[in-house]
Write a protein that holds these residues in place. Sequence first.
Motif, short mmCIF file in Angstrom:
data_model
loop_
_atom_site.label_atom_id
_atom_site.label_comp_id
_atom_site.label_asym_id
_atom_site.label_seq_id
_atom_site.Cartn_x
_atom_site.Cartn_y
_atom_site.Cartn_z
N PRO A 36 49.20 34.21 51.49
CA PRO A 36 48.15 34.63 52.45
C PRO A 36 47.71 36.06 52.44
O PRO A 36 46.60 36.34 52.94
CB PRO A 36 48.56 34.09 53.83
CG PRO A 36 49.89 33.19 53.42
CD PRO A 36 50.12 33.78 52.15
N GLN A 37 48.76 36.98 52.19
CA GLN A 37 48.42 38.35 52.42
C GLN A 37 47.18 38.50 51.26
O GLN A 37 46.34 39.76 51.33
CB GLN A 37 49.40 39.20 51.90
CG GLN A 37 50.42 39.37 52.94
CD GLN A 37 51.57 40.39 52.53
OE1 GLN A 37 51.70 40.82 51.40
NE2 GLN A 37 52.59 40.55 53.44
N GLN A 38 46.86 38.00 50.27
CA GLN A 38 46.15 38.08 49.44
C GLN A 38 44.51 38.08 49.98
O GLN A 38 43.61 38.37 49.59
CB GLN A 38 46.19 37.25 48.01
CG GLN A 38 47.32 37.64 47.20
CD GLN A 38 47.25 39.08 46.64
OE1 GLN A 38 46.20 39.40 46.19
NE2 GLN A 38 47.96 40.09 47.09
N LYS A 233 29.68 29.90 48.66
CA LYS A 233 31.11 29.92 49.06
C LYS A 233 31.58 31.17 49.01
O LYS A 233 32.61 31.37 49.62
CB LYS A 233 31.51 28.79 48.34
CG LYS A 233 31.38 27.26 48.75
CD LYS A 233 32.40 26.48 47.90
CE LYS A 233 32.29 25.16 48.52
NZ LYS A 233 32.82 23.97 47.58
N ARG A 234 31.40 31.80 47.94
CA ARG A 234 31.81 33.29 47.71
C ARG A 234 31.97 34.01 48.85
O ARG A 234 32.54 34.79 49.19
CB ARG A 234 31.07 34.09 46.58
CG ARG A 234 31.78 33.69 45.29
CD ARG A 234 31.07 34.19 44.34
NE ARG A 234 31.22 33.60 43.13
CZ ARG A 234 32.10 34.08 42.19
NH1 ARG A 234 32.87 35.22 42.64
NH2 ARG A 234 32.62 33.65 41.10
N TYR A 241 40.65 31.06 47.47
CA TYR A 241 40.21 31.10 46.00
C TYR A 241 38.75 31.12 45.76
O TYR A 241 38.40 31.57 45.07
CB TYR A 241 40.93 29.89 45.18
CG TYR A 241 40.30 28.65 45.53
CD1 TYR A 241 39.22 28.27 45.01
CD2 TYR A 241 40.82 27.79 46.42
CE1 TYR A 241 38.69 26.93 45.47
CE2 TYR A 241 40.56 26.35 46.93
CZ TYR A 241 39.44 26.08 46.35
OH TYR A 241 38.95 24.79 46.51
N GLN A 242 37.97 30.72 46.88
CA GLN A 242 36.47 30.63 46.80
C GLN A 242 36.13 32.00 46.85
O GLN A 242 34.94 32.30 46.49
CB GLN A 242 36.04 29.98 48.10
CG GLN A 242 36.51 28.11 47.98
CD GLN A 242 36.12 27.55 49.03
OE1 GLN A 242 36.40 28.28 50.33
NE2 GLN A 242 35.90 26.47 48.89
N PHE A 243 36.69 32.98 47.03
CA PHE A 243 35.92 34.18 46.89
C PHE A 243 35.75 34.73 45.72
O PHE A 243 34.67 35.37 45.36
CB PHE A 243 37.09 35.40 47.70
CG PHE A 243 37.10 35.79 49.12
CD1 PHE A 243 35.87 36.56 49.60
CD2 PHE A 243 37.98 35.93 49.92
CE1 PHE A 243 35.85 37.01 50.86
CE2 PHE A 243 37.83 36.16 51.40
CZ PHE A 243 36.75 36.85 51.91
N THR A 247 40.83 32.59 39.88
CA THR A 247 41.86 33.77 40.00
C THR A 247 41.27 34.77 40.52
O THR A 247 40.28 35.20 39.74
CB THR A 247 42.62 33.81 38.59
OG1 THR A 247 43.21 32.46 38.29
CG2 THR A 247 43.71 34.95 38.72
N SER A 248 41.89 35.54 41.61
CA SER A 248 41.04 36.80 42.07
C SER A 248 41.65 38.04 41.04
O SER A 248 42.64 37.95 40.36
CB SER A 248 41.73 37.07 43.36
OG SER A 248 42.96 37.43 43.16
N PRO A 249 40.82 38.98 40.82
CA PRO A 249 40.92 40.15 40.02
C PRO A 249 42.08 40.92 40.85
O PRO A 249 41.72 42.08 41.30
CB PRO A 249 39.78 40.88 39.94
CG PRO A 249 38.90 40.56 41.13
CD PRO A 249 39.46 39.25 41.75
#
Length: 406
Positions: A36-38, A233-234, A241-243, A247-249
Amino acid sequence: MRHSSGRHYTAIPGPSVIPDQVLQAMHRAGPNIYDPQQFELMKGIQSDLKTVAGTRHQLAMYIANGHGAWEAAVANLFSAGDKVLVLATGRFAHGWAAMARSLGVETEIIDFGLRSTIDQQAVHDALKADTAHEYRAVLACHVDTATSVLNDVQALRNTLDDTDHPALLMIDCIASFGCDRFEMDQLRVDVMVAACQKGLMTPPGMGFVFFNDKAAAIRADKSPVSAYWDWTKRSQPDEFYQFFGGTSPTHLLFGLRAALDMILDEGIENVWRRHAVLAAAIAQAINAWGSAGPMELNIQQAAHRSNAVTAIRVGAPDGTRIRDWVETHAGVTLGIGLGMAESNDPEWHGFYRIGHMGHLNHQMVLGMLGSIETALKALNIDHGGGALDAATSALANDQVSGQVSG
Ligand SMILES: Cc1ncc(COP(=O)(O)O)c(C=O)c1O
């Protein structure tokens, strides 16, 4: 004499110098992307980027460079056959136009050349002539990195208002973000694109599209956009994960967090002012060299010149000679000129650019200017004296260049 020791300074107009704080923030093991911190990290970054952009509206973040941000903005708003008006003051608006055309969008371009800002009368006339309101948007760069032109976005907003034209106002701030003053909501800009590798001092790889309610409504009426580029959604994810649509950078986010902390600690007003002071010192030095030699600022009027980048004319082949000399002898890399390298036109050897975006202070600028002056002497290129005196006086007086507000 060639030197290989000492810290190299890459003074190109992006990617810019990466601060140690940013590098150190990235130097860690990979996180659990489901932690969740991510999600909190991404939410905080999104919110702080909006603060830097001067907007309370929405932001979609992409794993992409500036070209990706260009494509995202176009893909979310236009369909094949739509028409946009593009205002070119250098190279990059042409690039955005080409991206739009590759998606089937019709582009009408007004080209103001390589040494001028946008002429509002020409835009006024074009918008007035568009009685059917076919232009869906007006696209322009705040700063064109090739020419160092700074466009007056407030004047452009006024022109759209004066002509009662409903086109969206879409601005590329890829070069100017975090360097030249820009406040999206105050300027009533509908869409703004930016990227992380210039004023944001982070390695390349993240592109941003800021958009307001007017643009969001147009997107909502449009036929589907591919799941990756869709900004809906972003910008308002209900799952982390929708940001990033996957996978996030992770490490770019760690770096960007550190960079945003630096910007917010300094204060965006102070960041803009620092860029203005350093840009004024650079301009003073170039004017002094030019007082008795071929060197001149590509954009003469301070109000029309960016605080992020300076394009300089010196005549072929001396632009390339200066760049080569300072790179091999002084540990400074300067930018190539005006995007002409691809054209095989020998004239492009007559330009160079100084990037002064992001992590920059007096000693870096003075070292870079001193290196150029050394090259002028070593290469016997005619130049006026007093450049470093002019630059140090400008810095001592905290002098700023005469920027427009937006
Ligand atoms: C004003 C401007 N727009 C767009 C771009 C394209 O960005 P990128 O090279 O990250 O795709 C650049 C790159 O320098 C730029 O300066």
